[in-house]
Motif scaffolding. Structure first.
Motif, mmCIF file in Angstrom:
data_model
loop_
_atom_site.group_PDB
_atom_site.id
_atom_site.type_symbol
_atom_site.label_atom_id
_atom_site.label_comp_id
_atom_site.label_asym_id
_atom_site.label_seq_id
_atom_site.Cartn_x
_atom_site.Cartn_y
_atom_site.Cartn_z
ATOM 1 N N TYR A 31 0.894 -1.155 0.000
ATOM 2 C CA TYR A 31 0.000 0.000 0.000
ATOM 3 C C TYR A 31 0.932 1.205 0.000
ATOM 4 O O TYR A 31 1.509 1.525 1.045
ATOM 5 C CB TYR A 31 -0.856 0.034 1.262
ATOM 6 N N ARG A 34 4.181 1.049 2.082
ATOM 7 C CA ARG A 34 4.079 0.017 3.114
ATOM 8 C C ARG A 34 3.950 -1.373 2.489
ATOM 9 O O ARG A 34 2.993 -1.645 1.765
ATOM 10 C CB ARG A 34 2.868 0.280 4.001
ATOM 11 N N ASN A 56 -1.788 -8.631 14.667
ATOM 12 C CA ASN A 56 -2.335 -7.485 13.937
ATOM 13 C C ASN A 56 -1.295 -6.942 12.982
ATOM 14 O O ASN A 56 -0.128 -6.804 13.337
ATOM 15 C CB ASN A 56 -2.716 -6.349 14.897
ATOM 16 N N GLY A 57 -1.745 -6.651 11.768
ATOM 17 C CA GLY A 57 -0.860 -6.008 10.814
ATOM 18 C C GLY A 57 0.077 -6.958 10.095
ATOM 19 O O GLY A 57 0.930 -6.528 9.325
ATOM 20 N N SER A 58 -0.088 -8.274 10.292
ATOM 21 C CA SER A 58 0.849 -9.218 9.671
ATOM 22 C C SER A 58 0.512 -9.474 8.204
ATOM 23 O O SER A 58 1.315 -10.053 7.479
ATOM 24 C CB SER A 58 0.880 -10.535 10.450
ATOM 25 N N GLY A 59 -0.700 -9.083 7.775
ATOM 26 C CA GLY A 59 -1.037 -9.206 6.358
ATOM 27 C C GLY A 59 -2.146 -10.206 6.060
ATOM 28 O O GLY A 59 -2.462 -10.446 4.889
ATOM 29 N N LYS A 60 -2.789 -10.752 7.097
ATOM 30 C CA LYS A 60 -3.827 -11.772 6.885
ATOM 31 C C LYS A 60 -4.979 -11.244 6.032
ATOM 32 O O LYS A 60 -5.410 -11.894 5.079
ATOM 33 C CB LYS A 60 -4.391 -12.253 8.238
ATOM 34 N N THR A 61 -5.492 -10.067 6.405
ATOM 35 C CA THR A 61 -6.645 -9.517 5.682
ATOM 36 C C THR A 61 -6.272 -9.208 4.238
ATOM 37 O O THR A 61 -7.061 -9.460 3.315
ATOM 38 C CB THR A 61 -7.152 -8.236 6.377
ATOM 39 N N THR A 62 -5.072 -8.692 4.046
ATOM 40 C CA THR A 62 -4.623 -8.380 2.689
ATOM 41 C C THR A 62 -4.607 -9.651 1.837
ATOM 42 O O THR A 62 -5.130 -9.673 0.716
ATOM 43 C CB THR A 62 -3.216 -7.741 2.742
HETATM 44 N N1 LIG Z 1 -5.943 0.254 2.928
HETATM 45 C C1 LIG Z 1 -4.725 0.308 3.465
HETATM 46 N N2 LIG Z 1 -3.907 1.354 3.252
HETATM 47 C C2 LIG Z 1 -2.665 1.398 3.769
HETATM 48 N N3 LIG Z 1 -2.126 0.428 4.535
HETATM 49 C C3 LIG Z 1 -2.889 -0.638 4.795
HETATM 50 C C4 LIG Z 1 -4.214 -0.765 4.277
HETATM 51 N N4 LIG Z 1 -4.728 -1.947 4.705
HETATM 52 C C5 LIG Z 1 -3.765 -2.530 5.451
HETATM 53 N N5 LIG Z 1 -2.658 -1.757 5.502
HETATM 54 C C6 LIG Z 1 -1.398 -2.072 6.195
HETATM 55 O O1 LIG Z 1 -0.916 -3.311 5.694
HETATM 56 C C7 LIG Z 1 -0.388 -4.107 6.754
HETATM 57 C C8 LIG Z 1 -1.141 -5.442 6.808
HETATM 58 O O2 LIG Z 1 -2.493 -5.182 7.179
HETATM 59 P P1 LIG Z 1 -3.613 -6.315 7.232
HETATM 60 O O3 LIG Z 1 -4.916 -5.644 7.514
HETATM 61 O O4 LIG Z 1 -3.522 -7.143 6.012
HETATM 62 O O5 LIG Z 1 -3.118 -7.162 8.499
HETATM 63 P P2 LIG Z 1 -3.922 -8.215 9.391
HETATM 64 O O6 LIG Z 1 -2.958 -9.296 9.697
HETATM 65 O O7 LIG Z 1 -5.186 -8.591 8.725
HETATM 66 O O8 LIG Z 1 -4.236 -7.388 10.708
HETATM 67 P P3 LIG Z 1 -5.534 -7.523 11.708
HETATM 68 O O9 LIG Z 1 -5.342 -8.813 12.457
HETATM 69 O O10 LIG Z 1 -5.350 -6.322 12.595
HETATM 70 O O11 LIG Z 1 -6.765 -7.468 10.877
HETATM 71 C C9 LIG Z 1 -0.510 -3.267 8.011
HETATM 72 O O12 LIG Z 1 0.713 -2.626 8.223
HETATM 73 C C10 LIG Z 1 -1.596 -2.278 7.681
HETATM 74 O O13 LIG Z 1 -1.413 -1.066 8.381
#
Ligand SMILES: Nc1ncnc2c1ncn2[C@@H]1O[C@H](COP(=O)(O)OP(=O)(O)OP(=O)(O)O)[C@@H](O)[C@H]1O
Length: 336
Positions: A31, A34, A56-62
């Motif tokens: 992103y 980042r 949190n923030g490890s990238g799972k949702t992405t």
């Molecule tokens: N739309 C966005 N714009 C900018 N950065 C983003 C965006 N979405 C996620 N990020 C960043 O990408 C990284 C991975 O985020 P992601 O949401 O994939 O993690 P996650 O493991 O799903 O976290 P969580 O358990 O908190 O949901 C984080 O550093 C987050 O801040």
């Protein structure tokens, strides 16, 4: 102390003939500046329950959004049943069922009506759709609630309707985002029981994202993510077995004491303990004997000790050099 660079995590068991249900090849996403996913390469095998575990923030949702075809990665490839998630999203969508964390049901409609609408989205109609609705509701144990409005169901039952919705078009791969969030322990057990049944009786490949260690323990295999990188890949049992011996921790009164104790242990026993705040942590066969040796050798500095079999959190600490959660345990409990 172990760092991520000490471990080359790759999948050595790539299938040679049929395409893997899910295959990632140098998958990356950023992103702006980042980097959210950093060159992930691994396969998910047919009919396994595969967990994506990370803080949190490890990238799972992405990753979940890329696999769900809601987002196109900025680098590398994700294939589902051989179809490219970025280039062939419609073919991928026929293959996958998606259960999001947030509720997607219309609570004023009945269970069957919710499923009917979902079926229409996939082009199912008439007698075939009716049969599918009965089949999926039977699968999740809710056939007798078909005519009830969703708002009259418990949270656990609603999650099972979400599951049924994800299954209506007979997908071969089911993607679930944090399936246990908001469920009590009984409902969590139910969801896992249905996932195992889908795997065993219908050969469905299931991928779940989770930040809960106990949930990850239910998975056949796990990919552990940290800051977008794959830091471990394997079954919970194998990953924990790789640690070897017991995990021994020594509590001290201050971070300075912990550093001093770690240094003394390193000099005396020729091992490299990790320092995590006021705690000194190491892995050792015959942990209880080692505790006695340390306490006798360095009296007065140790305020508490623990000896335990390795957990998934220990795997994470060993691979990254830091704890899974960096905030207080209260925050963690609230999140669960
Ligand atoms: N739309 C966005 N714009 C900018 N950065 C983003 C965006 N979405 C996620 N990020 C960043 O990408 C990284 C991975 O985020 P992601 O949401 O994939 O993690 P996650 O493991 O799903 O976290 P969580 O358990 O908190 O949901 C984080 O550093 C987050 O801040």
């Amino acid at each position: 102390m172990a760092t991520t660079t000490d471990y080359a995590v790759t999948d050595t068991n790539r299938a040679s003939s049929a395409p893997a249900p899910i295959a990632l090849n140098a998958l990356s996403h950023n992103y702006g500046s980042r980097l959210a996913l950093d060159h992930l390469t691994f396969d998910v095998r047919p009919a396994e329950i595969f967990g994506l575990l990370g803080p949190n923030g490890s990238g799972k949702t992405t990753l979940f959004r890329i696999l769900s075809t809601l987002m196109v990665p900025t680098g590398g490839k994700a294939h589902i049943q051989g179809f490219d998630a970025a280039r062939e999203p419609n073919k991928v969508r026929q293959q996958i069922g998606i259960v999001f964390q947030a509720r997607s049901l219309d609570i004023k409609l009945t269970v069957a009506e919710n499923l009917k609408h979902q079926g229409h989205l996939y082009g199912l109609t008439g007698a075939h759709l009716k049969r599918r609705i009965s089949e999926v509701l039977a699968r999740v144990g809710l056939l007798d609630r078909a005519k009830d409005s969703v708002e009259t169901l418990s949270g656990g039952m609603q999650r099972r309707v979400e599951l049924a919705k994800g299954l209506i078009h007979s997908p071969s791969v089911l993607l679930l985002d944090e399936p246990s969030t908001g469920l009590d322990p009984g409902a969590r057990r139910d969801v896992w029981q249905y996932l195992r049944m889908l795997r065993d009786e219908e050969g469905v490949t299931v991928l779940v994202t989770t930040h809960l260690m106990e949930e990850a323990e239910h998975c056949d295999r796990l990919a552990i993510l940290n800051e977008g990188k794959l830091v471990a890949l394997g079954s919970p049992f194998d990953l924990k077995s790789e640690i070897g011996g017991d995990v021994v921790t020594f509590e001290t009164a201050s971070e300075a004491d912990a550093e001093a104790l770690a240094q003394k242990i390193a000099n005396r026993f020729i091992i490299s303990p990790a320092v995590l705040g006021t705690t000194v942590r190491l892995e050792r066969e015959q942990g209880h004997r080692f505790v006695t040796d340390v306490v006798e050798a360095f009296p007065g500095i140790v305020e508490g000790v623990s000896v335990a079999k390795p957990s998934l959190e220990d795997v994470f600490i060993q691979r990254t050099g830091h704890r899974f959660w960096t905030e207080s345990p209260e925050d963690t409990r609230e999140r669960e």
